[in-house]
Design a protein around this motif. Structure first.
Motif, PDB file in Angstrom:
ATOM      1  N   UNK A  26      35.678  73.709  12.672  1.00 20.74           N
ATOM      2  CA  UNK A  26      34.878  74.842  12.197  1.00 20.74           C
ATOM      3  C   UNK A  26      35.686  75.564  11.126  1.00 20.74           C
ATOM      4  N   UNK A  27      35.049  75.847   9.980  1.00 20.26           N
ATOM      5  CA  UNK A  27      35.758  76.532   8.889  1.00 20.26           C
ATOM      6  C   UNK A  27      35.225  77.932   8.622  1.00 20.26           C
ATOM      7  N   UNK A  28      34.034  78.253   9.141  1.00 18.52           N
ATOM      8  CA  UNK A  28      33.478  79.597   8.949  1.00 18.52           C
ATOM      9  C   UNK A  28      32.499  79.913  10.067  1.00 18.52           C
ATOM     10  N   UNK A  29      32.433  81.201  10.407  1.00 22.91           N
ATOM     11  CA  UNK A  29      31.484  81.643  11.430  1.00 22.91           C
ATOM     12  C   UNK A  29      30.818  82.931  10.972  1.00 22.91           C
ATOM     13  N   UNK A  30      29.733  83.255  11.643  1.00 25.46           N
ATOM     14  CA  UNK A  30      29.001  84.487  11.378  1.00 25.46           C
ATOM     15  C   UNK A  30      28.753  85.216  12.678  1.00 25.46           C
ATOM     16  N   UNK A  31      28.078  86.355  12.577  1.00 25.29           N
ATOM     17  CA  UNK A  31      27.790  87.177  13.755  1.00 25.29           C
ATOM     18  C   UNK A  31      26.341  87.621  13.706  1.00 25.29           C
ATOM     19  N   UNK A  32      25.646  87.489  14.816  1.00 29.05           N
ATOM     20  CA  UNK A  32      24.260  87.933  14.892  1.00 29.05           C
ATOM     21  C   UNK A  32      24.182  89.447  14.739  1.00 29.05           C
ATOM     22  N   UNK A  81      28.815  85.571  18.078  1.00 32.14           N
ATOM     23  CA  UNK A  81      29.357  84.784  16.961  1.00 32.14           C
ATOM     24  C   UNK A  81      28.812  83.371  17.027  1.00 32.14           C
ATOM     25  N   UNK A  82      28.575  82.793  15.857  1.00 32.55           N
ATOM     26  CA  UNK A  82      28.071  81.429  15.769  1.00 32.55           C
ATOM     27  C   UNK A  82      28.768  80.735  14.599  1.00 32.55           C
ATOM     28  N   UNK A  83      28.850  79.431  14.677  1.00 32.79           N
ATOM     29  CA  UNK A  83      29.496  78.654  13.623  1.00 32.79           C
ATOM     30  C   UNK A  83      28.553  78.487  12.440  1.00 32.79           C
ATOM     31  N   UNK A  84      29.113  78.636  11.247  1.00 31.83           N
ATOM     32  CA  UNK A  84      28.341  78.465  10.011  1.00 31.83           C
ATOM     33  C   UNK A  84      28.589  77.095   9.393  1.00 31.83           C
ATOM     34  N   UNK A  85      29.831  76.632   9.394  1.00 32.43           N
ATOM     35  CA  UNK A  85      30.152  75.370   8.726  1.00 32.43           C
ATOM     36  C   UNK A  85      31.255  74.626   9.461  1.00 32.43           C
ATOM     37  N   UNK A 122      32.585  65.469   4.618  1.00 28.00           N
ATOM     38  CA  UNK A 122      31.248  65.988   4.937  1.00 28.00           C
ATOM     39  C   UNK A 122      31.387  67.417   5.428  1.00 28.00           C
ATOM     40  N   UNK A 123      30.310  68.176   5.309  1.00 31.37           N
ATOM     41  CA  UNK A 123      30.243  69.524   5.863  1.00 31.37           C
ATOM     42  C   UNK A 123      28.882  69.689   6.516  1.00 31.37           C
ATOM     43  N   UNK A 124      28.887  70.068   7.791  1.00 31.63           N
ATOM     44  CA  UNK A 124      27.658  70.395   8.511  1.00 31.63           C
ATOM     45  C   UNK A 124      27.439  71.896   8.395  1.00 31.63           C
ATOM     46  N   UNK A 125      26.226  72.313   8.077  1.00 35.67           N
ATOM     47  CA  UNK A 125      25.871  73.717   7.862  1.00 35.67           C
ATOM     48  C   UNK A 125      24.933  74.221   8.956  1.00 35.67           C
ATOM     49  N   UNK A 126      25.003  75.492   9.267  1.00 36.79           N
ATOM     50  CA  UNK A 126      24.107  76.080  10.263  1.00 36.79           C
ATOM     51  C   UNK A 126      22.674  76.192   9.744  1.00 36.79           C
ATOM     52  N   UNK A 127      22.495  76.245   8.425  1.00 32.80           N
ATOM     53  CA  UNK A 127      21.157  76.355   7.841  1.00 32.80           C
ATOM     54  C   UNK A 127      21.184  75.942   6.381  1.00 32.80           C
ATOM     55  N   UNK A 128      20.070  75.422   5.902  1.00 34.30           N
ATOM     56  CA  UNK A 128      19.956  75.107   4.475  1.00 34.30           C
ATOM     57  C   UNK A 128      19.656  76.366   3.667  1.00 34.30           C
ATOM     58  N   UNK A 129      19.396  77.471   4.324  1.00 35.54           N
ATOM     59  CA  UNK A 129      19.054  78.717   3.628  1.00 35.54           C
ATOM     60  C   UNK A 129      20.220  79.301   2.835  1.00 35.54           C
ATOM     61  N   UNK A 130      21.435  78.808   3.066  1.00 31.92           N
ATOM     62  CA  UNK A 130      22.561  79.255   2.234  1.00 31.92           C
ATOM     63  C   UNK A 130      22.419  78.738   0.814  1.00 31.92           C
ATOM     64  N   UNK A 131      21.496  77.800   0.591  1.00 25.93           N
ATOM     65  CA  UNK A 131      21.383  77.123  -0.694  1.00 25.93           C
ATOM     66  C   UNK A 131      20.005  77.276  -1.350  1.00 25.93           C
ATOM     67  N   UNK A 132      19.136  78.132  -0.849  1.00 25.23           N
ATOM     68  CA  UNK A 132      17.776  78.203  -1.396  1.00 25.23           C
ATOM     69  C   UNK A 132      17.560  79.439  -2.262  1.00 25.23           C
ATOM     70  N   UNK A 133      16.654  79.300  -3.219  1.00 25.20           N
ATOM     71  CA  UNK A 133      16.349  80.380  -4.162  1.00 25.20           C
ATOM     72  C   UNK A 133      15.968  81.674  -3.453  1.00 25.20           C
ATOM     73  N   UNK A 134      15.095  81.585  -2.466  1.00 23.58           N
ATOM     74  CA  UNK A 134      14.640  82.772  -1.731  1.00 23.58           C
ATOM     75  C   UNK A 134      15.811  83.571  -1.190  1.00 23.58           C
ATOM     76  N   UNK A 135      16.819  82.884  -0.710  1.00 23.48           N
ATOM     77  CA  UNK A 135      17.947  83.582  -0.102  1.00 23.48           C
ATOM     78  C   UNK A 135      18.962  84.078  -1.116  1.00 23.48           C
TER      79      UNK A 135
END
Length: 189
Positions: free
Chosen positions: A100-106, A112-116, A128-141
């Protein structure tokens, strides 16, 4: 909650992704809804903030090259886009190349939850990198002014647009990620 569950068929990285119906988080206490406003999404579902806002992240362990930012006061990435429905990833316990390289907090429960999760190359395997969500990469976000799909009902924030360091941080993260995955060193500035 099961979006992307086809990842589980990929060797290595597939075991890092947790879903509601496939490879759920091992801790039963985490098998519950975190975002209480969107009843149709069960778990895993961590609420890191509104689409269009940012979350302050925590760097786990020694900073991974993907998480470095020489322009930041901390020398590391500090922000990523938030999302009301972050998924779940973890380093598979039997894979010594993963961490795990990064985490976030609700913002709802404080959990706390893992981000990457990064997978280092070994014995011919790639990065490779597994992400908690694709929303880190979308225009809306990145900019809620870009609009959103019709099924998105949660109100959007403007933190990514209004807080310049957040936008700079996520662009640096994506740049670092692209360079690291291709085997190149991230740019110095």
């Amino acid at each position: 909650m099961d979006l992307g569950s086809s990842f589980r068929g990929l060797e290595g990285i597939g075991a890092a992704n947790h879903f509601h119906s496939h490879n759920p988080e091992a801790d039963p206490a985490r098998q519950r809804r975190d975002d209480l406003d969107t009843a149709e999404i069960l778990w895993p579902n961590y609420h890191s903030g509104a689409n269009g806002d940012y979350q302050v992240i925590t760097i786990e362990g020694d900073p991974h090259p993907v998480m470095l930012d020489p322009t930041s006061p901390t020398g590391t990435i500090r922000y990523l886009p938030s999302h009301p429905h972050e998924g779940s990833v973890s380093a598979p316990p039997d894979d010594r190349t993963a961490r795990v390289i990064a985490s976030g907090t609700s913002v709802v429960t404080g959990v706390r939850f893992n981000i990457a999760v990064a997978f280092e190359p070994e014995d011919g395997s790639g990065r490779a990198v597994a992400q908690s969500t694709f929303h880190h990469f979308t225009d809306l976000n990145w900019d809620p002014g870009c609009g959103c799909p019709s099924f998105v009902t949660e109100p959007a924030g403007r933190g990514m647009v209004d807080h310049l360091p957040a936008g700079q941080s996520v662009r640096r993260y994506v740049t670092n990620l692209t360079h690291w995955l291709s085997g190149r060193a991230p740019p110095k500035v």
